[in-house]
Design a protein around this motif. Structure first.
Motif, PDB file in Angstrom:
ATOM      1  N   ASN A 108       0.835  -1.195   0.000  1.00 50.48           N
ATOM      2  CA  ASN A 108       0.000   0.000   0.000  1.00 50.48           C
ATOM      3  C   ASN A 108       0.879   1.259   0.000  1.00 50.48           C
ATOM      4  O   ASN A 108       1.763   1.415   0.833  1.00 50.48           O
ATOM      5  N   ARG A 109       0.678   2.121  -0.986  1.00 45.82           N
ATOM      6  CA  ARG A 109       1.436   3.361  -1.174  1.00 45.82           C
ATOM      7  C   ARG A 109       2.936   3.117  -1.355  1.00 45.82           C
ATOM      8  O   ARG A 109       3.752   4.015  -1.144  1.00 45.82           O
ATOM      9  N   ALA A 110       3.292   1.903  -1.763  1.00 48.15           N
ATOM     10  CA  ALA A 110       4.691   1.609  -2.069  1.00 48.15           C
ATOM     11  C   ALA A 110       4.966   1.683  -3.561  1.00 48.15           C
ATOM     12  O   ALA A 110       6.124   1.678  -3.984  1.00 48.15           O
ATOM     13  N   ILE A 113       1.343   5.051  -7.216  1.00 48.46           N
ATOM     14  CA  ILE A 113       0.605   6.203  -6.688  1.00 48.46           C
ATOM     15  C   ILE A 113       0.350   7.176  -7.833  1.00 48.46           C
ATOM     16  O   ILE A 113       1.275   7.783  -8.370  1.00 48.46           O
ATOM     17  N   GLU A 114      -0.905   7.328  -8.222  1.00 48.88           N
ATOM     18  CA  GLU A 114      -1.257   8.160  -9.369  1.00 48.88           C
ATOM     19  C   GLU A 114      -1.463   9.631  -9.003  1.00 48.88           C
ATOM     20  O   GLU A 114      -1.342  10.499  -9.854  1.00 48.88           O
ATOM     21  N   ASP A 115      -1.794   9.916  -7.763  1.00 47.94           N
ATOM     22  CA  ASP A 115      -2.062  11.281  -7.321  1.00 47.94           C
ATOM     23  C   ASP A 115      -0.744  11.993  -7.003  1.00 47.94           C
ATOM     24  O   ASP A 115       0.009  11.563  -6.125  1.00 47.94           O
ATOM     25  N   TYR A 121       4.402  13.079  -0.794  1.00 43.73           N
ATOM     26  CA  TYR A 121       4.747  12.646   0.564  1.00 43.73           C
ATOM     27  C   TYR A 121       5.649  11.410   0.553  1.00 43.73           C
ATOM     28  O   TYR A 121       6.031  10.912   1.613  1.00 43.73           O
ATOM     29  N   GLY A 122       5.977  10.945  -0.633  1.00 44.59           N
ATOM     30  CA  GLY A 122       6.913   9.837  -0.772  1.00 44.59           C
ATOM     31  C   GLY A 122       6.245   8.480  -0.786  1.00 44.59           C
ATOM     32  O   GLY A 122       5.132   8.308  -0.284  1.00 44.59           O
ATOM     33  N   GLU A 123       6.927   7.519  -1.402  1.00 42.04           N
ATOM     34  CA  GLU A 123       6.462   6.137  -1.371  1.00 42.04           C
ATOM     35  C   GLU A 123       6.869   5.491  -0.057  1.00 42.04           C
ATOM     36  O   GLU A 123       7.921   5.810   0.511  1.00 42.04           O
ATOM     37  N   TYR A 199       1.181   4.977  10.144  1.00 42.92           N
ATOM     38  CA  TYR A 199       2.086   4.840   8.997  1.00 42.92           C
ATOM     39  C   TYR A 199       1.387   5.164   7.683  1.00 42.92           C
ATOM     40  O   TYR A 199       1.950   5.859   6.825  1.00 42.92           O
ATOM     41  N   TYR A 200       0.155   4.679   7.513  1.00 39.35           N
ATOM     42  CA  TYR A 200      -0.513   4.819   6.220  1.00 39.35           C
ATOM     43  C   TYR A 200      -1.445   6.031   6.122  1.00 39.35           C
ATOM     44  O   TYR A 200      -1.696   6.514   5.008  1.00 39.35           O
TER      45      TYR A 200
END
Length: 280
Positions: A108-110, A113-115, A121-123, A199-200
């Motif tokens: 997740n968010r690694a 990320i299209e936005d 805010y970084g991967e 974290y997420y």
């Protein structure tokens, strides 16, 4: 069909696989001998169209390689982000139990990320999640060949990414609609602790989004519908099968309130999947 049933359900927004058992196929009308009577293995690949991260309103395609089977006393089943190893592997008649180990990757968010604002805010790091999995299956509820399965996976990050805990209960109803086709309906949810939520879903100050501190709680709840079709019209003899699936989940609590969801994304999460597998 079983492999893709597990695997594509595992890729739904809830992150929980349909809890089917080999008995569901073995007990089909006329299934005197099946490919599932002894050691067996299924391999498959699918494509899922789903949010680019949990809470996103951008959608991406993702491939899914999967494996499932029974090797000696150990059952292997796909899950949301990995597999479970069932060391009980109860093959008896009537109510059966499962218990073992769930292992998976949480990306997740690694990646994907299209936005652009969220990406600023970084991967995040990939989490390796490991923990116990238990379940129970009740057969013959509405007809001689259906089943209701309940399971709970409790996993812990051992890779030092979110350092948290995720508890994922799932309930799945399965029934064949013919000797060559079957459907399942799954309800599931995810409960996360403070470390996972922070974290997420926490947003640090000084960026384009307002600062936000996320706490643990129920992350999401949802439903998945799945249909599988064996290409030779017989689910019990293995071979090739295709499956289609659709799902909806709703972000809850601080996962919903986080600016990553409430400003840049959407609490309503949809998914669709298509796959093919081979059982032998």
């Amino acid at each position: 069909m079983k492999t893709l049933t597990y695997a594509l359900a595992a890729c739904a927004a809830l992150g929980s696989g349909s809890q089917l058992a080999a008995q569901d196929i073995e007990e089909l009308p006329g299934a005197e001998e099946t490919v599932f009577d002894d050691n067996w293995l299924s391999v498959g690949v699918g494509v899922v169209y789903s949010p680019s991260y949990n809470g996103s309103d951008d959608y991406v395609f993702s491939p899914i390689p999967v494996v499932q089977g029974r090797l000696g006393p150990v059952g292997i089943s796909p899950r949301a982000r990995g597999v479970t190893f069932d060391f009980v592997n109860d093959q008896g008649e009537g109510t059966t139990l499962s218990a073992g180990l769930a292992v998976g990757l949480n990306r997740n968010r690694a990646a994907q990320i299209e936005d652009a604002v969220v990406l600023s805010y970084g991967e995040l790091d990939t989490a390796i999640e490991v923990g116990p999995s238990v379940g129970v299956r009740f057969p013959e509820l509405l007809n001689p060949y259906d089943s209701l399965s309940l399971s709970v996976d409790t996993v812990f990050d051992v890779a030092g990414a979110h350092d948290g805990i995720v508890v994922s209960p799932t309930m799945t109803y399965f029934t064949p609609v013919s000797r060559g086709a079957a459907v399942s309906l799954s309800f599931g949810a995810a409960y996360v602790d403070d470390d996972y939520a922070n974290y997420y879903y926490s947003v640090p100050g000084g960026g384009p989004l307002p600062a936000f501190q996320a706490d643990g709680g129920w992350e999401r709840v949802g439903v998945n519908v799945l249909a599988g079709i064996d290409l030779n019209g017989n689910l019990a003899d293995g071979g090739l099968a295709i499956i289609v699936m659709g799902g909806y989940s709703r972000m809850l609590g601080d996962a919903k309130r986080s600016p990553f969801t409430s400003i840049r994304g959407d609490a309503d999460q949809w998914m669709g999947a298509l796959g093919i597998g081979y059982t032998f």
